[in-house]
Structures are given as C-alpha cells and as structure tokens.
Design a protein around this motif. Structure first.
Motif, PDB file in Angstrom:
ATOM      1  N   GLU A 107     -41.609  18.665 -30.244  1.00  0.00           N
ATOM      2  CA  GLU A 107     -42.611  17.835 -30.916  1.00  0.00           C
ATOM      3  C   GLU A 107     -43.752  17.442 -29.980  1.00  0.00           C
ATOM      4  OE1 GLU A 107     -40.508  14.447 -32.424  1.00  0.00           O
ATOM      5  OE2 GLU A 107     -39.853  15.519 -34.198  1.00  0.00           O
ATOM      6  N   PHE A 108     -44.913  17.148 -30.595  1.00  0.00           N
ATOM      7  CA  PHE A 108     -46.089  16.660 -29.883  1.00  0.00           C
ATOM      8  C   PHE A 108     -46.922  15.846 -30.869  1.00  0.00           C
ATOM      9  CE2 PHE A 108     -50.597  16.973 -28.904  1.00  0.00           C
ATOM     10  CZ  PHE A 108     -50.660  16.727 -27.546  1.00  0.00           C
ATOM     11  N   ASP A 109     -47.258  14.625 -30.539  1.00  0.00           N
ATOM     12  CA  ASP A 109     -48.149  13.767 -31.324  1.00  0.00           C
ATOM     13  C   ASP A 109     -49.059  13.047 -30.348  1.00  0.00           C
ATOM     14  OD1 ASP A 109     -46.771  14.283 -33.738  1.00  0.00           O
ATOM     15  OD2 ASP A 109     -45.358  12.678 -33.351  1.00  0.00           O
ATOM     16  N   ASP A 110     -50.331  13.432 -30.300  1.00  0.00           N
ATOM     17  CA  ASP A 110     -51.225  12.764 -29.358  1.00  0.00           C
ATOM     18  C   ASP A 110     -52.669  13.153 -29.621  1.00  0.00           C
ATOM     19  OD1 ASP A 110     -51.842  11.037 -27.333  1.00  0.00           O
ATOM     20  OD2 ASP A 110     -50.974  12.245 -25.731  1.00  0.00           O
ATOM     21  N   TRP A 111     -53.571  12.402 -28.990  1.00  0.00           N
ATOM     22  CA  TRP A 111     -54.999  12.693 -29.020  1.00  0.00           C
ATOM     23  C   TRP A 111     -55.297  13.762 -27.974  1.00  0.00           C
ATOM     24  CZ3 TRP A 111     -58.053  10.874 -32.745  1.00  0.00           C
ATOM     25  CH2 TRP A 111     -57.666   9.728 -33.435  1.00  0.00           C
ATOM     26  N   VAL A 112     -56.166  14.699 -28.328  1.00  0.00           N
ATOM     27  CA  VAL A 112     -56.608  15.755 -27.421  1.00  0.00           C
ATOM     28  C   VAL A 112     -58.089  15.520 -27.142  1.00  0.00           C
ATOM     29  CG1 VAL A 112     -56.941  18.229 -27.124  1.00  0.00           C
ATOM     30  CG2 VAL A 112     -54.940  17.371 -28.351  1.00  0.00           C
ATOM     31  N   GLN A 113     -58.441  15.447 -25.864  1.00  0.00           N
ATOM     32  CA  GLN A 113     -59.825  15.201 -25.455  1.00  0.00           C
ATOM     33  C   GLN A 113     -60.680  16.435 -25.740  1.00  0.00           C
ATOM     34  OE1 GLN A 113     -60.755  12.199 -23.985  1.00  0.00           O
ATOM     35  NE2 GLN A 113     -62.868  12.862 -24.110  1.00  0.00           N
ATOM     36  N   LEU A 114     -61.840  16.234 -26.386  1.00  0.00           N
ATOM     37  CA  LEU A 114     -62.786  17.315 -26.655  1.00  0.00           C
ATOM     38  C   LEU A 114     -63.965  17.190 -25.699  1.00  0.00           C
ATOM     39  CD1 LEU A 114     -62.855  17.161 -30.550  1.00  0.00           C
ATOM     40  CD2 LEU A 114     -61.504  18.679 -29.121  1.00  0.00           C
ATOM     41  N   GLU A 115     -64.435  18.331 -25.202  1.00  0.00           N
ATOM     42  CA  GLU A 115     -65.536  18.330 -24.244  1.00  0.00           C
ATOM     43  C   GLU A 115     -66.490  19.479 -24.535  1.00  0.00           C
ATOM     44  OE1 GLU A 115     -63.670  18.729 -20.455  1.00  0.00           O
ATOM     45  OE2 GLU A 115     -62.967  16.664 -20.419  1.00  0.00           O
ATOM     46  N   THR A 116     -67.701  19.333 -24.032  1.00  0.00           N
ATOM     47  CA  THR A 116     -68.673  20.428 -23.975  1.00  0.00           C
ATOM     48  C   THR A 116     -69.244  20.415 -22.568  1.00  0.00           C
ATOM     49  OG1 THR A 116     -70.521  19.071 -24.702  1.00  0.00           O
ATOM     50  CG2 THR A 116     -69.293  20.227 -26.430  1.00  0.00           C
ATOM     51  N   SER A 117     -70.236  21.246 -22.334  1.00  0.00           N
ATOM     52  CA  SER A 117     -70.858  21.243 -21.009  1.00  0.00           C
ATOM     53  C   SER A 117     -71.556  19.911 -20.740  1.00  0.00           C
ATOM     54  CB  SER A 117     -71.850  22.398 -20.886  1.00  0.00           C
ATOM     55  OG  SER A 117     -72.833  22.287 -21.900  1.00  0.00           O
ATOM     56  N   GLY A 118     -71.835  19.143 -21.800  1.00  0.00           N
ATOM     57  CA  GLY A 118     -72.472  17.839 -21.654  1.00  0.00           C
ATOM     58  C   GLY A 118     -71.502  16.710 -21.362  1.00  0.00           C
ATOM     59  N   GLY A 119     -70.202  16.998 -21.304  1.00  0.00           N
ATOM     60  CA  GLY A 119     -69.206  15.969 -21.010  1.00  0.00           C
ATOM     61  C   GLY A 119     -68.278  15.714 -22.185  1.00  0.00           C
ATOM     62  N   ALA A 120     -67.628  14.548 -22.184  1.00  0.00           N
ATOM     63  CA  ALA A 120     -66.664  14.184 -23.232  1.00  0.00           C
ATOM     64  C   ALA A 120     -67.378  14.048 -24.574  1.00  0.00           C
ATOM     65  CB  ALA A 120     -65.958  12.888 -22.867  1.00  0.00           C
ATOM     66  N   GLY A 122     -65.472  13.289 -27.741  1.00  0.00           N
ATOM     67  CA  GLY A 122     -64.579  12.767 -28.758  1.00  0.00           C
ATOM     68  C   GLY A 122     -63.153  13.230 -28.558  1.00  0.00           C
ATOM     69  N   GLU A 123     -62.322  12.912 -29.562  1.00  0.00           N
ATOM     70  CA  GLU A 123     -60.897  13.258 -29.497  1.00  0.00           C
ATOM     71  C   GLU A 123     -60.420  13.754 -30.856  1.00  0.00           C
ATOM     72  OE1 GLU A 123     -58.905  10.186 -26.439  1.00  0.00           O
ATOM     73  OE2 GLU A 123     -59.811   9.252 -28.203  1.00  0.00           O
ATOM     74  N   LEU A 124     -59.383  14.595 -30.818  1.00  0.00           N
ATOM     75  CA  LEU A 124     -58.775  15.174 -32.010  1.00  0.00           C
ATOM     76  C   LEU A 124     -57.294  14.840 -31.987  1.00  0.00           C
ATOM     77  CD1 LEU A 124     -59.460  17.147 -34.399  1.00  0.00           C
ATOM     78  CD2 LEU A 124     -58.728  18.980 -32.903  1.00  0.00           C
ATOM     79  N   TYR A 125     -56.767  14.316 -33.113  1.00  0.00           N
ATOM     80  CA  TYR A 125     -55.351  13.954 -33.157  1.00  0.00           C
ATOM     81  C   TYR A 125     -54.541  15.107 -33.741  1.00  0.00           C
ATOM     82  CZ  TYR A 125     -51.193  11.088 -33.389  1.00  0.00           C
ATOM     83  OH  TYR A 125     -49.938  10.574 -33.177  1.00  0.00           O
ATOM     84  N   LEU A 126     -53.529  15.558 -32.981  1.00  0.00           N
ATOM     85  CA  LEU A 126     -52.674  16.665 -33.395  1.00  0.00           C
ATOM     86  C   LEU A 126     -51.224  16.227 -33.480  1.00  0.00           C
ATOM     87  CD1 LEU A 126     -53.881  19.628 -31.146  1.00  0.00           C
ATOM     88  CD2 LEU A 126     -54.523  19.155 -33.488  1.00  0.00           C
ATOM     89  N   GLU A 127     -50.528  16.753 -34.478  1.00  0.00           N
ATOM     90  CA  GLU A 127     -49.074  16.626 -34.572  1.00  0.00           C
ATOM     91  C   GLU A 127     -48.537  18.050 -34.584  1.00  0.00           C
ATOM     92  OE1 GLU A 127     -49.061  12.622 -37.331  1.00  0.00           O
ATOM     93  OE2 GLU A 127     -48.438  14.504 -38.204  1.00  0.00           O
ATOM     94  N   MET A 128     -47.671  18.370 -33.622  1.00  0.00           N
ATOM     95  CA  MET A 128     -47.120  19.723 -33.544  1.00  0.00           C
ATOM     96  C   MET A 128     -45.598  19.669 -33.566  1.00  0.00           C
ATOM     97  SD  MET A 128     -49.531  21.779 -30.848  1.00  0.00           S
ATOM     98  CE  MET A 128     -49.267  20.762 -29.412  1.00  0.00           C
ATOM     99  N   THR A 129     -45.005  20.635 -34.254  1.00  0.00           N
ATOM    100  CA  THR A 129     -43.554  20.783 -34.298  1.00  0.00           C
ATOM    101  C   THR A 129     -43.240  22.258 -34.090  1.00  0.00           C
ATOM    102  OG1 THR A 129     -43.459  19.001 -35.922  1.00  0.00           O
ATOM    103  CG2 THR A 129     -41.458  20.294 -35.619  1.00  0.00           C
ATOM    104  N   PHE A 130     -42.265  22.534 -33.221  1.00  0.00           N
ATOM    105  CA  PHE A 130     -41.861  23.908 -32.954  1.00  0.00           C
ATOM    106  C   PHE A 130     -40.508  24.170 -33.591  1.00  0.00           C
ATOM    107  CE2 PHE A 130     -39.631  26.994 -30.135  1.00  0.00           C
ATOM    108  CZ  PHE A 130     -40.376  28.102 -30.481  1.00  0.00           C
ATOM    109  N   TYR A 131     -40.443  25.236 -34.393  1.00  0.00           N
ATOM    110  CA  TYR A 131     -39.196  25.664 -35.030  1.00  0.00           C
ATOM    111  C   TYR A 131     -38.796  26.998 -34.410  1.00  0.00           C
ATOM    112  CZ  TYR A 131     -40.262  22.095 -38.473  1.00  0.00           C
ATOM    113  OH  TYR A 131     -40.547  20.911 -39.076  1.00  0.00           O
ATOM    114  N   ALA A 132     -37.720  26.997 -33.624  1.00  0.00           N
ATOM    115  CA  ALA A 132     -37.270  28.200 -32.920  1.00  0.00           C
ATOM    116  C   ALA A 132     -36.506  29.120 -33.868  1.00  0.00           C
ATOM    117  CB  ALA A 132     -36.382  27.820 -31.747  1.00  0.00           C
ATOM    118  N   ASN A 133     -36.615  30.430 -33.630  1.00  0.00           N
ATOM    119  CA  ASN A 133     -35.857  31.415 -34.406  1.00  0.00           C
ATOM    120  C   ASN A 133     -34.402  31.473 -33.959  1.00  0.00           C
ATOM    121  OD1 ASN A 133     -38.095  32.089 -35.876  1.00  0.00           O
ATOM    122  ND2 ASN A 133     -38.546  33.947 -34.743  1.00  0.00           N
ATOM    123  N   ALA A 134     -34.134  31.126 -32.702  1.00  0.00           N
ATOM    124  CA  ALA A 134     -32.789  31.179 -32.138  1.00  0.00           C
ATOM    125  C   ALA A 134     -32.180  29.776 -32.145  1.00  0.00           C
ATOM    126  CB  ALA A 134     -32.852  31.711 -30.711  1.00  0.00           C
TER     127      ALA A 134
END
Length: 154
Positions: A107-120, A122-134
């Motif tokens: 699992e992962f739940d957190d803000w991800v920092q967004l940047e360009t060549s001009g600097g920071a 904003g932020e993007l909030y992601l929720e990730m879940t990994f489902y393994a085949n094994a």
C-alpha cells in the motif's frame, strides 16, 4: 526475445491535487496522467478545477519483472496538465514515485510533489495498492523451542 514475467497488478487511484500552478487568470481544467513501464493513462479533465481539482480515477498497471529494466519498471511518473481546447496542453507539474516499497508493503497513500524547471508546482494525492500474482512469502517467526525439544514428549 525474452518474455517478461508479470508479478502482479498495481492499482493507482489519482484522488486530487492541491496548490497547482495556474498560468492564467481564468480557472483551468486540469487532468492528471500516470505512466509505468511504457503504459500511460489519464484522468478526465476537472472542469473549472483550478488549483485544487478532484478526480478520484482508478488506473491498473501490470508490474513486470524484466531483468535489466527493473529500475525503469519501478518508477511511476505522474503529471498534471492544463486542458487546452485550441492549442497544445500545458504541463503544470510532474513527479516520480518509486514503487519498490509499495511492492513490498502492498500500500501507498501520500502526497507526491510536482515540479517543473521553474520549481515546485503543487502536489498530487495518490493511493496505490499492489496485488501480487503469487502468494505472499512466508514470514515465519522463529520457534521458541529448541530443535531437540520440538517434537519430544515430556
């Protein structure tokens, strides 16, 4: 040509963003984009979302075990774009998430920092879940008994 093995599925929920760069005075229609292992998916634009859009879109990416390319296959690239009707869409910011720890914990739940060549930008909030085949690896705790006492009777 070798066939890469699929380890499982990574489910990414792009929930919302905050403090996005707004290059013009008018409210923008931003959308988010995620790319993993050469596969790219995007949300629908949030009409008049401005600097704080909400999407709540779900993407599913196959996670591959490809020897030699694991470093590339473990980087989720996310970005936010301004939807332009009459011209090319403008990049608002982009970021990279290393999914290696998500593959271990699941699992992962957190803000991800967004940047360009001009600097920071904003932020993007992601929720990730990994489902393994094994099945998950066996994490057995060590026994408290000595090997000689394990199956012996008192």
């Amino acid at each position: 040509m070798t066939q890469s093995k699929e380890l499982g599925t990574l489910v990414v929920v792009v929930l919302k963003a905050r403090h996005l760069h707004q290059p013009s005075f008018y409210k923008q229609d931003p959308y988010a984009q995620a790319a993993l292992s050469g596969q790219t998916q995007r949300t629908k634009p949030d009409p008049k979302g401005g600097q704080h859009p909400v999407w709540d879109d779900e993407f599913r990416f196959p996670v591959l075990a490809d020897p030699g390319k694991d470093q590339v296959n473990r980087k989720l690239e996310v970005s936010c774009w301004k939807d332009e009707a009459r011209s090319e869409d403008k990049l608002l910011g982009k970021g990279v998430v290393d999914i290696e720890s998500t593959l271990k914990t699941g699992e992962f739940d957190d803000w991800v920092q967004l940047e360009t060549s001009g600097g920071a930008r904003g932020e993007l909030y992601l929720e990730m879940t990994f489902y393994a085949n094994a099945p998950p690896p066996l994490n057995r705790r060590p026994t408290k008994l000595k090997p000689s006492d394990r199956l012996s009777r008192p």
